[in-house]
Scaffold this motif. Structure first.
Motif, mmCIF file in Angstrom:
data_model
loop_
_atom_site.group_PDB
_atom_site.id
_atom_site.type_symbol
_atom_site.label_atom_id
_atom_site.label_comp_id
_atom_site.label_asym_id
_atom_site.label_seq_id
_atom_site.Cartn_x
_atom_site.Cartn_y
_atom_site.Cartn_z
ATOM 1 N N SER A 274 0.860 1.438 -7.252
ATOM 2 C CA SER A 274 1.822 0.362 -7.496
ATOM 3 C C SER A 274 1.409 -0.950 -6.843
ATOM 4 C CB SER A 274 3.207 0.768 -6.969
ATOM 5 O OG SER A 274 3.200 0.885 -5.555
ATOM 6 N N SER B 73 11.140 -2.752 -7.675
ATOM 7 C CA SER B 73 11.017 -1.412 -7.091
ATOM 8 C C SER B 73 12.390 -0.829 -6.760
ATOM 9 C CB SER B 73 10.128 -1.441 -5.857
ATOM 10 O OG SER B 73 10.574 -2.410 -4.918
ATOM 11 N N ASN C 199 0.630 1.982 -2.651
ATOM 12 C CA ASN C 199 0.974 0.596 -2.982
ATOM 13 C C ASN C 199 -0.157 -0.354 -2.578
ATOM 14 O OD1 ASN C 199 3.037 -1.295 -3.894
ATOM 15 N ND2 ASN C 199 3.154 -1.964 -1.784
#
Length: 495
Positions: A278, A341, A360
């Motif tokens: 992400s 998110s 992430n």
């Protein structure tokens, strides 16, 4: 003869193991090139996209670019929608356009909305010290305007004022206060930051009508009080007149998108576990000009680099899947309060308990090209995989060198961590949050042509190889024992 066959068998086995070890590195090198990296970053940080602010047409152009890049790589779309998008419904609140604040006949011009609730009152005000519990004792303040000092007796700076705002609003509301005027001593730079952030339009995740509760808060404004001169004068003034008139906010619905794709794993059992890769793709848009007159905050470091990290992972895994499955999520609204998110974890496209790791990538800048800084490196059992991958490509993975910045809780990973999913953030190498980091952080100078792409090639390859190691490890990554999110993980995974 038998001994020769044995030797040959051992040599073949050694060669096979060696080739397999080389293959992981070779797969990464094959799919990760400097030219591709430059292409992604130069596009995302181009002036054409005007800083990719959430809710703008340019932000949607960026989302389209990302979706079509995933399509081109052969990544499967969002399994819930059949497209590469997850629609994120946001609400924009614009500040009141009619505002009057007067104290003892003096019109206040430097103010910032902490809670811009509508109010219209013309009455005496009460000076209430810091506006904390003890200050309310024995006082009837229903319908009154209170004037208070920022923070508390222990901490009077802006950070303390920000941290106590909820408590002060709660106390004021419980006591029927009409409005809070909080006097804040701040220098010009800090006040400029406050003015930009508190008096601008705000985005938030839109609530469904049936989920709405009474969110009306007491009107609360910060008033600039340099050197505490106003506070000192009012603290000894017997009668304080005030007028506070704040009109309604303007509200509108804004639609934005998270960009989502997936690659199925190769192992019959492990493919039921997913690694999330992400990053956020939005930035802060157009703002105050720098010394050159540039107003576009291009966001090459923050976060075209992080976005490209995930694209690099997607390109690699689409061609060479790992045993575990992969879910790629590129978030909108991070710069508006981690909104994309936040929305995702409440509306996941696949069950969260299948997500065993969130890798992430978010960045401010770098000041050491020999490093990759991983926020939360030591907090998960995948740390060694990340260290080994970095070493393979000639850099060193280190943990957060600036814990005072609270970086773990300032990026999209934190929403996954709170749900129990191990979630570090892979960042550019820095040894302190200053210098070349803050020079570019949320500044117009954060442009694609200011980057060291030889360093970035190592950085991207280290991320991709880390993901491959984690995705292929027979052992599921978990929080290190004693981590504050370990209990949430037990609740999520049922162990």
């Amino acid at each position: 003869m038998k001994s020769i066959k044995l030797i040959l068998s051992l040599l073949a086995l050694t060669l096979t193991v060696s080739l397999q070890a080389q293959t992981e590195e070779a797969k990464v090198i094959e799919t990760t090139s400097k030219g591709t990296i430059e292409g992604h970053i130069y596009f995302l940080a181009d002036d054409l996209l005007k800083g990719r602010e959430t809710g703008t047409p340019e932000n949607k152009i960026a989302a389209s670019y990302l979706a079509n890049t995933l399509r081109r790589y052969g990544v499967k779309p969002n399994p819930k929608t059949g497209t590469y998008y997850q629609e994120v419904k946001l609400k924009r609140e614009s500040p009141p356009y009619e505002v009057t604040i007067e104290i003892n006949g003096q019109k206040i011009k430097d103010y910032a909305f902490v809670s811009p609730s509508p109010v219209n009152t013309d009455s005496d005000a009460v000076y209430l010290n810091y506006g904390l519990e003890d200050d309310y004792k024995g006082k009837d303040l229903k319908g009154k305007v209170i004037i208070i000092k920022a923070g508390s007796s222990e901490a009077k700076d802006t950070r303390a004022a920000f941290g106590l705002r909820g408590k002060k609003q709660e106390l004021a509301q419980a006591n029927g206060v009409a409005a809070i005027i909080e006097l804040l001593n701040a220098d010009d730079n800090m006040w400029g930051f406050i003015d930009h952030n508190f008096n601008s339009s705000k985005l938030m995740v839109a609530e469904n009508e049936e989920d709405k509760s009474d969110n009306n808060q007491t009107a609360h404004v910060w008033v600039l009080d340099k050197d505490n001169k106003m506070a000192e004068a009012l603290s000894v003034t017997k009668r304080i007149s005030s007028k506070v008139a704040i009109s309604e906010n303007k509200e509108e619905i804004v639609m934005s998108q998270n960009v989502i794709g997936m690659v199925e794993g190769t192992d019959p059992k492990l493919k039921e576990e997913f690694i999330i890769y992400s990053a956020h793709y939005d930035h802060v848009g157009i703002g105050t000009p720098d010394e050159t007159g540039d107003t576009i905050y291009n966001g090459a470091r923050d976060n075209a680099i992080g976005t490209t990290t995930v694209l690099s992972m997607a390109e690699n895994l689409a061609k060479y899947p790992t045993k575990r499955s992969a879910l790629f999520i590129l978030f909108t609204g991070e710069e508006k309060g981690l909104l994309g998110s936040k929305f995702y974890v409440e509306n996941p496209v696949l069950p969260l308990n299948q997500m065993v790791y969130c890798f992430n990538s978010d960045n401010a800048g770098y000041n050491d090209t020999s490093l990759a800084t991983i926020i939360g490196l030591s907090r998960t059992t995948a740390a060694q995989h990340i260290k080994d991958a970095a070493t393979t490509f000639g850099i060193t993975a280190i943990d957060d060198p600036a814990p005072e910045q609270g970086l773990f809780d300032r990026s999209d990973n934190v929403h996954f961590a709170r749900k129990g999913i191990p979630a570090p953030t892979f960042s550019l190498g820095f040894t302190a949050f200053n210098g070349d980091v803050t020079k570019y952080y949320h500044r117009p100078g954060d442009e694609a042509d200011t980057l060291d792409y030889d360093y970035l090639l190592k950085f991207f390859r280290a991320y991709v190889l880390s993901g491959r190691h984690i995705g292929n490890d027979p052992k599921t990554p978990v929080w290190t024992p004693g981590d504050k999110y370990e209990e949430a993980a037990k609740a999520l995974y049922g162990n």
